[in-house]
Design a protein around this motif. Structure first.
Motif: not given
Length: 178
Positions: A68-86
């Protein structure tokens, strides 16, 4: 076409449907009222599920996010996650447990443990040069490995604790379990 091939072809839709369904034990676990005790110091203690079962659920949910892609501030599977969001997503979906949003707040809400006592489902924290001592977090999956959402190489992946980059930046092991 022989009879065994016809039977197999008829069974495929049912097998695929079974793979996409939620096992009965998961529905029972997640439908129970959340029994997460929180003290006044905002510590999170997981008490509503067996530790071994929780570890397996956390690892399976974490592994399902690999790639799943990394995304700063991300917290869902559609847009991606950052470490704590994951981590927040995995704990919520695997155990029904709400965690704080940032690595720093997760460290504050968990109990520090000796790294030699790490078990699957515990958290590992790193100082990767952020503004906080706890600037990166991963989910320990056993055998000296963790799952995380790094900004480098851009996807959720597993990593060895012995990786020189992470070994040098490791700042602690924490757990939400007693």
């Amino acid at each position: 076409m022989n009879t065994s091939k016809k039977i197999l072809l008829l069974c495929v839709p049912f097998l695929l449907a079974a793979c996409g369904s939620t096992p009965k034990h998961r529905a029972e676990v997640s439908s129970k009222p959340k029994q997460v005790a929180r003290s006044s110091a905002s510590q999170v203690h997981i008490t509503h599920i067996d530790r071994d079962q929780a570890a397996q659920e956390l690892m399976l949910h974490g592994m399902s996010l690999i790639g799943t892609p990394y995304r700063y501030g991300g917290s869902d599977t559609a847009t991606g996650f950052d470490c704590s969001g994951m981590i927040q997503f995995v704990y919520q979906n695997a155990l029904g447990v709400s965690l704080p949003r940032t690595a720093r707040d997760m460290a504050a809400a968990s109990r520090r443990i000796d790294p030699s006592r790490l078990k699957t489902g515990d958290l590992v924290f790193f100082n990767t040069g952020g503004s906080s001592k706890y600037s990166h977090v991963g989910l320990y999956i056993g055998n000296g490995e963790f799952i995380h959402a790094p900004s480098s190489k851009g996807v959720i992946r597993t990593e060895k604790m012995s990786n020189p980059y992470f070994a040098k930046r490791f700042v602690g092991a924490h757990t939400f379990f007693n």
